[in-house]
Scaffold this active site. Sequence first.
Site, PDB file in Angstrom:
ATOM      1  N   TYR A 173      -0.634   5.126  13.063  1.00  0.00           N
ATOM      2  CA  TYR A 173      -1.976   5.665  12.803  1.00  0.00           C
ATOM      3  C   TYR A 173      -2.971   5.134  13.849  1.00  0.00           C
ATOM      4  CZ  TYR A 173       0.390   7.254   8.657  1.00  0.00           C
ATOM      5  OH  TYR A 173       1.289   7.869   7.827  1.00  0.00           O
TER       6      TYR A 173
ATOM      7  N   GLN B  16      -6.758  -0.783   1.391  1.00  0.00           N
ATOM      8  CA  GLN B  16      -6.221  -0.680   2.757  1.00  0.00           C
ATOM      9  C   GLN B  16      -7.080   0.321   3.516  1.00  0.00           C
ATOM     10  OE1 GLN B  16      -2.592   1.458   4.054  1.00  0.00           O
ATOM     11  NE2 GLN B  16      -1.940  -0.460   4.976  1.00  0.00           N
TER      12      GLN B  16
ATOM     13  N   PRO C 272       0.833  -1.215   0.000  1.00  0.00           N
ATOM     14  CA  PRO C 272       0.000   0.000   0.000  1.00  0.00           C
ATOM     15  C   PRO C 272       0.860   1.254   0.000  1.00  0.00           C
ATOM     16  CG  PRO C 272       0.043  -1.016   2.182  1.00  0.00           C
ATOM     17  CD  PRO C 272       0.702  -1.975   1.240  1.00  0.00           C
ATOM     18  N   MET C 273       0.613   2.171  -0.918  1.00  0.00           N
ATOM     19  CA  MET C 273       1.402   3.408  -0.966  1.00  0.00           C
ATOM     20  C   MET C 273       0.536   4.627  -1.247  1.00  0.00           C
ATOM     21  SD  MET C 273       4.940   2.184  -2.752  1.00  0.00           S
ATOM     22  CE  MET C 273       4.100   1.084  -3.868  1.00  0.00           C
ATOM     23  N   THR C 274       0.452   5.500  -0.261  1.00  0.00           N
ATOM     24  CA  THR C 274      -0.293   6.749  -0.385  1.00  0.00           C
ATOM     25  C   THR C 274       0.293   7.590  -1.502  1.00  0.00           C
ATOM     26  OG1 THR C 274      -0.948   6.759   1.911  1.00  0.00           O
ATOM     27  CG2 THR C 274      -0.776   8.912   0.854  1.00  0.00           C
TER      28      THR C 274
ATOM     29  N   GLY D 291      -3.086  -1.291  10.536  1.00  0.00           N
ATOM     30  CA  GLY D 291      -2.832  -1.315  11.985  1.00  0.00           C
ATOM     31  C   GLY D 291      -1.391  -0.934  12.318  1.00  0.00           C
ATOM     32  N   ALA D 292      -0.687  -0.354  11.331  1.00  0.00           N
ATOM     33  CA  ALA D 292       0.759  -0.108  11.485  1.00  0.00           C
ATOM     34  C   ALA D 292       1.083   1.382  11.489  1.00  0.00           C
ATOM     35  CB  ALA D 292       1.506  -0.784  10.325  1.00  0.00           C
ATOM     36  N   HIS D 293       2.364   1.677  11.693  1.00  0.00           N
ATOM     37  CA  HIS D 293       3.000   2.962  11.367  1.00  0.00           C
ATOM     38  C   HIS D 293       2.513   4.175  12.155  1.00  0.00           C
ATOM     39  CE1 HIS D 293       3.798   1.132   7.082  1.00  0.00           C
ATOM     40  NE2 HIS D 293       4.397   0.468   8.041  1.00  0.00           N
TER      41      HIS D 293
END
Length: 361
Positions: free
Chosen positions: A169, A102, A25-27, A165-167
Site C-alpha cells: 500500500y 490501523q 488488523p483485518m479488513t 507500512g506493509a503489503h
Amino acid sequence: MNIENLFRPFRLKSLNTRNRFVMSPMTRSCAPSGVPESDVANYYRRRAEGEVGLIISEGTVIDRPSSANEPDVPDFYKDQSLAGWQKVVDGVLSAGGQMAPQLWHVGIQENHHSGWLPSAPFEGPSGIGNGKAMTDADIADTISAFGRAAVQAKKMGFNSVEVQGAHGYLVDQFFWENTNKRTDFFGGKTLAERSRFAIEITKEIRKETGEDFALMMRLSQWRFSDFHSKLAKSPAELESWLMPLADAGIDIFHCSTRRFWEPEFVGSELNLAGWAKKLTGKATITVGSVGLDNDVTTIFTGENSSPVSIEELIRRMDNNEFDLVAVGRSLLADPYWVQKVKENRLAEFRGFNKEALGRLV
Ligand SMILES: Cc1cc2nc3c(=O)[nH]c(=O)nc-3n(C[C@H](O)[C@H](O)[C@H](O)COP(=O)(O)O)c2cc1C
C-alpha cells in the site's frame, strides 16, 4: 504447555495490555460508505471480552480523496465515521481491552471490481497504471492527514495507533524501487532513502501526539503482488531501514510474515520480528499462522486451515525473540480463541474456513 509468558501484561507508554496477544488488523469491508456501525462495534467488543490484550482495527483510511479502493472500508475522518469508531473503542475499553486503529492509505491500486472509484485518481510515489505521482503538496497533506488521524485517535481514547507500512500500500510503495522512481527527497537508490516518507509520517505523528503515546508501524518484506522478494536482503540493510524509523519515534515494529517460525536470514533462527528487536532494541510484534496449519494466502485459494499446536510460539516467546503475538484468522473465526488458549481448551479450536470471511461473528 507453559503459557505463562504469553499471559504476562505488557506496558509501553500509553499501552498497558493484560497479555501478549494482539488481534491482527483485518479488513472486513463491513462499513457502509466508510461508517463502522453497531455490528462492527460488537465484533471488536467480543474480542475484548474474549481477553485479547490489544486489538488493532482493520485498516481505516486517512483523509485523502483516494485513500480507499473500495466503498465499504471504514474511514477515520468523517464525523459520522469517527462517531462509529468512538462506540467501537468505548466497547473495547469497557471490556478490559486496549485498541489501536490501523491508519491506512491504499496508494495506487487496481479499480474495484464493482466499478466503484474514489473521487480523485489513485496516487502514489510515481505515476503507474491508473495512478498519478504525488506532488510535493500531496505528500505534505498526506503526512499531515496521518498526524491528524493519530491526534484524533488519542483524543478518542485509543491506546496507540498503527501506521500501515506493509503489503504494497502507499507507504510500502515508497519503500520499493520499482514503485518509487522519484528523484527528489522521497526517492533514491537505497531503501534508507526511500524510507523518508515513512520517517516524515512518524515524526509528524510523534510531534502531534507527544512522547508518551505508543506508536506502531506495520512492515513486511513481501507484498501481495510478490511473496518471495525481500526489501531488506541482509541484517545490515534491515538495520538501515528500521533504525531511522526508530529514531523518528516508532515504539513497536509489527513485522508481518506469513509463517512466524521461518528464519528471516540464513545463519540464525530469528524471524523478522526477532531481527527487528535485536537490531533496534524496540518492541516487536510477530505474526503469521499462529495456531493454524495453512498460511493467509490460502484465503485466495479457498483452502481451509486446521488448528495446530502453539508449542513453537511458546518456545520463542520464552526466548524473548519478540514481545507481542498478533493473531489473524484464528481470531476472525473465533472471538474466544485467546480464552481457549488460556484455559487449555485446545479441543475447542475451530480453525479457519472461508465461510468465516462472510460474517462478523
Ligand atoms: C480477511 C483478512 C483481511 C486482512 N486485512 C489486513 C489489513 O487491513 N491490514 C493489514 O495490515 N493486514 C491485513 N491482513 C493480514 C493479517 O493482519 C495477518 O497479518 C495475516 O492474516 C496473517 O496472520 P494469520 O496467519 O494469523 O491469519 C488481513 C488478513 C485477512 C485474513
